[in-house]
Scaffold this motif. Structure first.
Motif, PDB file in Angstrom:
ATOM      1  N   ALA A 115       4.539 -47.914 -50.712  1.00 28.21           N
ATOM      2  CA  ALA A 115       3.604 -48.460 -49.727  1.00 28.21           C
ATOM      3  C   ALA A 115       2.223 -48.548 -50.358  1.00 28.21           C
ATOM      4  O   ALA A 115       1.777 -47.614 -51.041  1.00 28.21           O
ATOM      5  CB  ALA A 115       3.553 -47.569 -48.494  1.00 28.21           C
ATOM      6  N   GLU A 116       1.574 -49.681 -50.134  1.00 29.55           N
ATOM      7  CA  GLU A 116       0.205 -49.885 -50.620  1.00 29.55           C
ATOM      8  C   GLU A 116      -0.678 -50.206 -49.433  1.00 29.55           C
ATOM      9  O   GLU A 116      -0.255 -50.869 -48.493  1.00 29.55           O
ATOM     10  CB  GLU A 116       0.137 -51.074 -51.581  1.00 29.55           C
ATOM     11  N   VAL A 117      -1.919 -49.750 -49.507  1.00 28.12           N
ATOM     12  CA  VAL A 117      -2.900 -50.109 -48.489  1.00 28.12           C
ATOM     13  C   VAL A 117      -4.157 -50.567 -49.216  1.00 28.12           C
ATOM     14  O   VAL A 117      -4.638 -49.894 -50.129  1.00 28.12           O
ATOM     15  CB  VAL A 117      -3.183 -48.943 -47.508  1.00 28.12           C
ATOM     16  N   GLU A 118      -4.633 -51.763 -48.842  1.00 30.60           N
ATOM     17  CA  GLU A 118      -5.867 -52.281 -49.422  1.00 30.60           C
ATOM     18  C   GLU A 118      -7.032 -51.800 -48.582  1.00 30.60           C
ATOM     19  O   GLU A 118      -6.959 -51.758 -47.353  1.00 30.60           O
ATOM     20  CB  GLU A 118      -5.822 -53.809 -49.508  1.00 30.60           C
ATOM     21  N   LEU A 119      -8.117 -51.458 -49.272  1.00 35.89           N
ATOM     22  CA  LEU A 119      -9.282 -50.885 -48.615  1.00 35.89           C
ATOM     23  C   LEU A 119     -10.506 -51.768 -48.817  1.00 35.89           C
ATOM     24  O   LEU A 119     -10.592 -52.503 -49.807  1.00 35.89           O
ATOM     25  CB  LEU A 119      -9.549 -49.485 -49.184  1.00 35.89           C
ATOM     26  N   ALA A 120     -11.466 -51.664 -47.915  1.00 36.93           N
ATOM     27  CA  ALA A 120     -12.708 -52.418 -48.039  1.00 36.93           C
ATOM     28  C   ALA A 120     -13.680 -51.717 -48.979  1.00 36.93           C
ATOM     29  O   ALA A 120     -14.544 -52.351 -49.578  1.00 36.93           O
ATOM     30  CB  ALA A 120     -13.346 -52.594 -46.663  1.00 36.93           C
ATOM     31  N   SER A 121     -13.519 -50.404 -49.134  1.00 35.46           N
ATOM     32  CA  SER A 121     -14.433 -49.606 -49.956  1.00 35.46           C
ATOM     33  C   SER A 121     -13.667 -48.433 -50.556  1.00 35.46           C
ATOM     34  O   SER A 121     -12.690 -47.965 -49.972  1.00 35.46           O
ATOM     35  CB  SER A 121     -15.574 -49.080 -49.070  1.00 35.46           C
ATOM     36  N   ILE A 122     -14.147 -47.947 -51.689  1.00 36.40           N
ATOM     37  CA  ILE A 122     -13.514 -46.767 -52.292  1.00 36.40           C
ATOM     38  C   ILE A 122     -13.709 -45.531 -51.422  1.00 36.40           C
ATOM     39  O   ILE A 122     -13.031 -44.527 -51.595  1.00 36.40           O
ATOM     40  CB  ILE A 122     -14.013 -46.489 -53.726  1.00 36.40           C
ATOM     41  N   HIS A 123     -14.622 -45.615 -50.452  1.00 38.68           N
ATOM     42  CA  HIS A 123     -14.895 -44.482 -49.568  1.00 38.68           C
ATOM     43  C   HIS A 123     -14.031 -44.502 -48.310  1.00 38.68           C
ATOM     44  O   HIS A 123     -14.068 -43.556 -47.532  1.00 38.68           O
ATOM     45  CB  HIS A 123     -16.387 -44.461 -49.200  1.00 38.68           C
ATOM     46  N   ASP A 124     -13.256 -45.582 -48.104  1.00 36.33           N
ATOM     47  CA  ASP A 124     -12.357 -45.647 -46.946  1.00 36.33           C
ATOM     48  C   ASP A 124     -11.311 -44.542 -47.033  1.00 36.33           C
ATOM     49  O   ASP A 124     -10.761 -44.289 -48.107  1.00 36.33           O
ATOM     50  CB  ASP A 124     -11.636 -46.994 -46.874  1.00 36.33           C
ATOM     51  N   GLU A 125     -11.051 -43.917 -45.923  1.00 32.58           N
ATOM     52  CA  GLU A 125     -10.006 -42.894 -45.825  1.00 32.58           C
ATOM     53  C   GLU A 125      -9.047 -43.306 -44.716  1.00 32.58           C
ATOM     54  O   GLU A 125      -9.188 -42.886 -43.569  1.00 32.58           O
ATOM     55  CB  GLU A 125     -10.620 -41.516 -45.524  1.00 32.58           C
ATOM     56  N   PRO A 126      -8.065 -44.150 -45.034  1.00 33.59           N
ATOM     57  CA  PRO A 126      -7.163 -44.614 -43.976  1.00 33.59           C
ATOM     58  C   PRO A 126      -6.312 -43.470 -43.432  1.00 33.59           C
ATOM     59  O   PRO A 126      -5.984 -42.523 -44.141  1.00 33.59           O
ATOM     60  CB  PRO A 126      -6.283 -45.642 -44.696  1.00 33.59           C
ATOM     61  N   GLU A 127      -5.987 -43.584 -42.157  1.00 28.93           N
ATOM     62  CA  GLU A 127      -5.055 -42.645 -41.532  1.00 28.93           C
ATOM     63  C   GLU A 127      -3.691 -42.860 -42.191  1.00 28.93           C
ATOM     64  O   GLU A 127      -3.177 -43.980 -42.210  1.00 28.93           O
ATOM     65  CB  GLU A 127      -4.971 -42.930 -40.034  1.00 28.93           C
ATOM     66  N   LEU A 128      -3.124 -41.813 -42.755  1.00 31.44           N
ATOM     67  CA  LEU A 128      -1.844 -41.952 -43.443  1.00 31.44           C
ATOM     68  C   LEU A 128      -0.699 -41.901 -42.437  1.00 31.44           C
ATOM     69  O   LEU A 128      -0.622 -40.969 -41.623  1.00 31.44           O
ATOM     70  CB  LEU A 128      -1.662 -40.848 -44.486  1.00 31.44           C
ATOM     71  N   PRO A 129       0.193 -42.881 -42.494  1.00 33.01           N
ATOM     72  CA  PRO A 129       1.362 -42.845 -41.611  1.00 33.01           C
ATOM     73  C   PRO A 129       2.266 -41.661 -41.958  1.00 33.01           C
ATOM     74  O   PRO A 129       2.267 -41.181 -43.098  1.00 33.01           O
ATOM     75  CB  PRO A 129       2.082 -44.162 -41.914  1.00 33.01           C
ATOM     76  N   ASN A 130       3.053 -41.214 -40.988  1.00 31.57           N
ATOM     77  CA  ASN A 130       3.938 -40.064 -41.237  1.00 31.57           C
ATOM     78  C   ASN A 130       5.120 -40.418 -42.134  1.00 31.57           C
ATOM     79  O   ASN A 130       5.893 -39.550 -42.501  1.00 31.57           O
ATOM     80  CB  ASN A 130       4.416 -39.443 -39.929  1.00 31.57           C
ATOM     81  N   TRP A 131       5.256 -41.691 -42.523  1.00 30.64           N
ATOM     82  CA  TRP A 131       6.361 -42.109 -43.381  1.00 30.64           C
ATOM     83  C   TRP A 131       5.955 -42.266 -44.846  1.00 30.64           C
ATOM     84  O   TRP A 131       6.760 -42.652 -45.664  1.00 30.64           O
ATOM     85  CB  TRP A 131       7.021 -43.380 -42.855  1.00 30.64           C
ATOM     86  N   VAL A 132       4.687 -41.972 -45.175  1.00 29.94           N
ATOM     87  CA  VAL A 132       4.325 -41.997 -46.593  1.00 29.94           C
ATOM     88  C   VAL A 132       4.436 -40.596 -47.159  1.00 29.94           C
ATOM     89  O   VAL A 132       4.208 -39.601 -46.472  1.00 29.94           O
ATOM     90  CB  VAL A 132       2.919 -42.589 -46.873  1.00 29.94           C
ATOM     91  N   GLY A 133       4.801 -40.553 -48.426  1.00 30.86           N
ATOM     92  CA  GLY A 133       4.928 -39.289 -49.129  1.00 30.86           C
ATOM     93  C   GLY A 133       3.798 -39.136 -50.137  1.00 30.86           C
ATOM     94  O   GLY A 133       2.650 -39.454 -49.849  1.00 30.86           O
ATOM     95  N   ARG A 134       4.167 -38.732 -51.315  1.00 28.07           N
ATOM     96  CA  ARG A 134       3.198 -38.434 -52.368  1.00 28.07           C
ATOM     97  C   ARG A 134       2.416 -39.671 -52.788  1.00 28.07           C
ATOM     98  O   ARG A 134       2.977 -40.750 -52.953  1.00 28.07           O
ATOM     99  CB  ARG A 134       3.952 -37.857 -53.572  1.00 28.07           C
ATOM    100  N   GLU A 135       1.116 -39.503 -52.983  1.00 27.07           N
ATOM    101  CA  GLU A 135       0.288 -40.603 -53.486  1.00 27.07           C
ATOM    102  C   GLU A 135       0.559 -40.798 -54.977  1.00 27.07           C
ATOM    103  O   GLU A 135       0.645 -39.829 -55.737  1.00 27.07           O
ATOM    104  CB  GLU A 135      -1.201 -40.334 -53.270  1.00 27.07           C
ATOM    105  N   VAL A 136       0.724 -42.066 -55.373  1.00 26.32           N
ATOM    106  CA  VAL A 136       1.008 -42.392 -56.776  1.00 26.32           C
ATOM    107  C   VAL A 136      -0.022 -43.374 -57.351  1.00 26.32           C
ATOM    108  O   VAL A 136       0.212 -43.960 -58.399  1.00 26.32           O
ATOM    109  CB  VAL A 136       2.450 -42.938 -56.948  1.00 26.32           C
ATOM    110  N   THR A 137      -1.161 -43.523 -56.663  1.00 24.44           N
ATOM    111  CA  THR A 137      -2.240 -44.362 -57.186  1.00 24.44           C
ATOM    112  C   THR A 137      -2.581 -43.886 -58.594  1.00 24.44           C
ATOM    113  O   THR A 137      -2.797 -42.703 -58.821  1.00 24.44           O
ATOM    114  CB  THR A 137      -3.498 -44.255 -56.288  1.00 24.44           C
ATOM    115  N   GLY A 138      -2.602 -44.803 -59.529  1.00 25.44           N
ATOM    116  CA  GLY A 138      -2.972 -44.463 -60.901  1.00 25.44           C
ATOM    117  C   GLY A 138      -1.843 -43.946 -61.764  1.00 25.44           C
ATOM    118  O   GLY A 138      -2.026 -43.765 -62.964  1.00 25.44           O
ATOM    119  N   GLU A 139      -0.672 -43.705 -61.195  1.00 33.34           N
ATOM    120  CA  GLU A 139       0.471 -43.267 -61.998  1.00 33.34           C
ATOM    121  C   GLU A 139       1.156 -44.516 -62.532  1.00 33.34           C
ATOM    122  O   GLU A 139       1.810 -45.253 -61.785  1.00 33.34           O
ATOM    123  CB  GLU A 139       1.424 -42.420 -61.162  1.00 33.34           C
ATOM    124  N   SER A 140       0.978 -44.759 -63.810  1.00 34.59           N
ATOM    125  CA  SER A 140       1.377 -46.034 -64.406  1.00 34.59           C
ATOM    126  C   SER A 140       2.856 -46.361 -64.208  1.00 34.59           C
ATOM    127  O   SER A 140       3.221 -47.527 -64.107  1.00 34.59           O
ATOM    128  CB  SER A 140       1.014 -46.081 -65.884  1.00 34.59           C
TER     129      SER A 140
END
Length: 161
Positions: A115-140
């Motif tokens: 799952a990906e979520v696009e943000l308007a700013s690097i400071h955005d903190e979206p409410e995480l749905p209960n169906w997402v698990g570990r964040e993998v942003t930046g894991e190539s």
């Protein structure tokens, strides 16, 4: 200049499907792939095609330029792809003011759901749905570019049930 700011997460379970749209098939390939830039072509199940240039060193924020192109030209570009053509179905899932894009991969990456979520700013903190698990942003190993180039075989082994 357009900026892409996005976060990526592994998906846990099937609860997201309750809120998802019907999805769209995507074939995606890379024509150029370097550490700090890529040029990709996508062909969508609805007949549209796009070419996208992404430039940047970080996974969270990159410059992005995207243009619609002729489908026949996009099909021809696939012949020049480096690595593999990625096949996936993308679903849009609204949650707390954001539209999440859930990619269900096919082929060698079958079973991987991101799952990906696009943000308007690097400071955005979206409410995480209960169906997402570990964040993998930046894991190539979870980047489409790495998967297309075949350097992320481990990604499909690190899924959540």
């Amino acid at each position: 200049m357009a900026k892409e700011i996005e976060r990526k997460f592994l998906v846990s379970g099937q609860r997201w499907r309750t809120f998802a749209d019907e999805g769209i098939a995507i074939r995606q390939a890379y024509i150029v792939a370097q550490d700090d830039r890529s040029l990709r072509v996508r062909i969508y199940g609805n007949g549209q095609a796009r070419i996208t240039l992404k430039v940047g060193h970080t996974a969270l924020v990159r410059d992005e330029y995207e243009f619609e192109i002729d489908r026949d030209e996009a099909e021809d570009m696939l012949r020049h792809a480096i690595g593999n053509v990625i096949r996936k179905v993308r679903y849009k899932v609204p949650h707390e003011g954001h539209i999440w894009e859930v990619d269900v991969y096919e082929g060698v990456h079958r079973g991987l759901v991101i799952a990906e979520v696009e943000l308007a700013s690097i400071h955005d903190e979206p409410e995480l749905p209960n169906w997402v698990g570990r964040e993998v942003t930046g894991e190539s190993q979870y980047s489409n570019q790495s998967m297309a180039l075949g350097i992320s075989e481990g990604a499909r082994l690190h899924q959540l049930a």
